[in-house]
Design a protein around this motif. Structure first.
Motif, PDB file in Angstrom:
ATOM      1  N   PRO A 152     -16.980   4.391  -8.041  1.00  0.00           N
ATOM      2  CA  PRO A 152     -15.888   5.141  -8.691  1.00  0.00           C
ATOM      3  C   PRO A 152     -16.359   6.498  -9.249  1.00  0.00           C
ATOM      4  O   PRO A 152     -16.463   6.693 -10.451  1.00  0.00           O
ATOM      5  N   ILE A 153     -16.659   7.427  -8.357  1.00  0.00           N
ATOM      6  CA  ILE A 153     -17.141   8.751  -8.761  1.00  0.00           C
ATOM      7  C   ILE A 153     -16.118   9.382  -9.709  1.00  0.00           C
ATOM      8  O   ILE A 153     -14.908   9.243  -9.514  1.00  0.00           O
ATOM      9  N   LYS A 154     -16.621  10.035 -10.778  1.00  0.00           N
ATOM     10  CA  LYS A 154     -15.712  10.681 -11.733  1.00  0.00           C
ATOM     11  C   LYS A 154     -16.445  11.773 -12.490  1.00  0.00           C
ATOM     12  O   LYS A 154     -17.680  11.803 -12.532  1.00  0.00           O
ATOM     13  N   PHE A 155     -15.664  12.656 -13.098  1.00  0.00           N
ATOM     14  CA  PHE A 155     -16.203  13.702 -13.960  1.00  0.00           C
ATOM     15  C   PHE A 155     -15.506  13.598 -15.308  1.00  0.00           C
ATOM     16  O   PHE A 155     -14.273  13.565 -15.380  1.00  0.00           O
ATOM     17  N   LYS A 156     -16.314  13.542 -16.377  1.00  0.00           N
ATOM     18  CA  LYS A 156     -15.777  13.476 -17.737  1.00  0.00           C
ATOM     19  C   LYS A 156     -16.195  14.728 -18.498  1.00  0.00           C
ATOM     20  O   LYS A 156     -17.390  14.935 -18.721  1.00  0.00           O
ATOM     21  N   PRO A 157     -15.225  15.575 -18.888  1.00  0.00           N
ATOM     22  CA  PRO A 157     -15.570  16.731 -19.724  1.00  0.00           C
ATOM     23  C   PRO A 157     -16.174  16.258 -21.046  1.00  0.00           C
ATOM     24  O   PRO A 157     -15.905  15.150 -21.515  1.00  0.00           O
ATOM     25  N   PRO A 201     -17.741  34.866 -24.386  1.00  0.00           N
ATOM     26  CA  PRO A 201     -18.478  33.892 -23.578  1.00  0.00           C
ATOM     27  C   PRO A 201     -18.339  32.488 -24.175  1.00  0.00           C
ATOM     28  O   PRO A 201     -18.309  32.325 -25.396  1.00  0.00           O
ATOM     29  N   THR A 202     -18.217  31.510 -23.320  1.00  0.00           N
ATOM     30  CA  THR A 202     -18.136  30.121 -23.765  1.00  0.00           C
ATOM     31  C   THR A 202     -18.758  29.217 -22.708  1.00  0.00           C
ATOM     32  O   THR A 202     -19.026  29.650 -21.595  1.00  0.00           O
ATOM     33  N   LYS A 203     -18.988  27.979 -23.075  1.00  0.00           N
ATOM     34  CA  LYS A 203     -19.605  27.014 -22.162  1.00  0.00           C
ATOM     35  C   LYS A 203     -18.623  25.882 -21.891  1.00  0.00           C
ATOM     36  O   LYS A 203     -18.024  25.333 -22.805  1.00  0.00           O
ATOM     37  N   VAL A 204     -18.496  25.545 -20.611  1.00  0.00           N
ATOM     38  CA  VAL A 204     -17.697  24.416 -20.158  1.00  0.00           C
ATOM     39  C   VAL A 204     -18.708  23.353 -19.734  1.00  0.00           C
ATOM     40  O   VAL A 204     -19.691  23.666 -19.064  1.00  0.00           O
ATOM     41  N   SER A 205     -18.480  22.103 -20.139  1.00  0.00           N
ATOM     42  CA  SER A 205     -19.488  21.077 -19.840  1.00  0.00           C
ATOM     43  C   SER A 205     -18.873  19.702 -19.655  1.00  0.00           C
ATOM     44  O   SER A 205     -17.723  19.462 -20.017  1.00  0.00           O
ATOM     45  N   GLY A 206     -19.680  18.813 -19.081  1.00  0.00           N
ATOM     46  CA  GLY A 206     -19.256  17.438 -18.883  1.00  0.00           C
ATOM     47  C   GLY A 206     -20.310  16.688 -18.094  1.00  0.00           C
ATOM     48  O   GLY A 206     -21.402  17.197 -17.837  1.00  0.00           O
ATOM     49  N   THR A 207     -19.958  15.460 -17.696  1.00  0.00           N
ATOM     50  CA  THR A 207     -20.889  14.589 -16.991  1.00  0.00           C
ATOM     51  C   THR A 207     -20.265  14.099 -15.689  1.00  0.00           C
ATOM     52  O   THR A 207     -19.132  13.623 -15.684  1.00  0.00           O
ATOM     53  N   LEU A 208     -21.037  14.216 -14.597  1.00  0.00           N
ATOM     54  CA  LEU A 208     -20.620  13.682 -13.305  1.00  0.00           C
ATOM     55  C   LEU A 208     -21.288  12.326 -13.115  1.00  0.00           C
ATOM     56  O   LEU A 208     -22.504  12.209 -13.222  1.00  0.00           O
ATOM     57  N   TYR A 209     -20.476  11.296 -12.840  1.00  0.00           N
ATOM     58  CA  TYR A 209     -20.952   9.945 -12.555  1.00  0.00           C
ATOM     59  C   TYR A 209     -20.816   9.751 -11.051  1.00  0.00           C
ATOM     60  O   TYR A 209     -19.716   9.890 -10.510  1.00  0.00           O
ATOM     61  N   MET A 210     -21.916   9.451 -10.351  1.00  0.00           N
ATOM     62  CA  MET A 210     -21.892   9.446  -8.899  1.00  0.00           C
ATOM     63  C   MET A 210     -22.891   8.479  -8.300  1.00  0.00           C
ATOM     64  O   MET A 210     -23.743   7.949  -9.000  1.00  0.00           O
ATOM     65  N   SER A 211     -22.752   8.269  -6.975  1.00  0.00           N
ATOM     66  CA  SER A 211     -23.697   7.428  -6.240  1.00  0.00           C
ATOM     67  C   SER A 211     -23.817   7.965  -4.817  1.00  0.00           C
ATOM     68  O   SER A 211     -22.818   8.306  -4.185  1.00  0.00           O
ATOM     69  N   VAL A 212     -25.057   8.039  -4.348  1.00  0.00           N
ATOM     70  CA  VAL A 212     -25.324   8.397  -2.949  1.00  0.00           C
ATOM     71  C   VAL A 212     -26.154   7.273  -2.337  1.00  0.00           C
ATOM     72  O   VAL A 212     -26.936   6.629  -3.024  1.00  0.00           O
TER      73      VAL A 212
END
Length: 180
Positions: free
Chosen positions: A104-109, A149-160
């Motif tokens: 279940p690949i996903k991106f969480k800000p 200027p600002t920063k956009v961020s988050g985490t990518l959960y993935m599997s290869v």
């Protein structure tokens, strides 16, 4: 139930704490791989708390380049205060790896979002992006309340996966954007 007769046969009759921990870690890896769509013969990144250690995660930044994949978060245009913009997050596996279609690949800000940034979606799931075996792409929407200027961020959960193993990972990403 997962059996490891050859491993058990090599353990002393009263296994040491380290031997029991190793057996527990191997069982956890097999179960983790099965839940992620990997076969029992495929290796996987161990779950948190196991005695088997995963490779250390790269420092937070706009790009992660590992032996098995490349992930990048990049700005996609001009940004104006108070208007929705987006950054692109891409995952490209390196041969012989492909994106695990069962994971279940996903991106969480980042949560909570830094002052002045709002993320309209708390989680972007596979169906929110474009995902196939060679590439995953997410357009991460955000709104910044003030110019500068600002920063956009988050985490990518993935599997290869390759024919030999599957790697489950999460990577923190951060990109700088200039807001007018």
């Amino acid at each position: 139930m997962i059996h490891a007769p050859s491993l058990r046969a090599s353990l002393p009759s009263s296994p040491s704490r380290a031997s029991r921990a190793a057996l527990t870690a191997l069982s956890a890896l097999a179960l983790t791989g099965a839940l992620a769509g990997c076969t029992a013969s495929e290796a996987a990144t161990p779950p948190p708390g196991s005695d088997v250690q995963a490779a250390p995660a790269a420092a937070k930044g706009p790009k992660v380049d590992s032996e098995t994949y490349t992930i990048e978060m990049k700005p996609t245009g001009k940004y104006k205060a108070g208007q929705e913009g987006s950054v692109e997050v891409t995952l490209v596996p390196k041969a012989p790896y492909h994106i695990n279609d069962k994971y279940p690949i996903k991106f969480k800000p980042t949560e909570p979002a830094p002052d002045g940034i709002k993320y309209p979606k708390a989680v972007l799931k596979k169906e929110d992006g474009t995902v196939d075996d060679k590439k995953a792409l997410f357009k991460v929407p955000f709104v910044v309340s003030k110019a500068g200027p600002t920063k956009v961020s988050g985490t990518l959960y993935m599997s290869v996966c390759s024919e030999a193993n599957c790697i489950m990972d999460k990577q923190e990403l951060e990109a700088s954007v200039d807001v007018e």
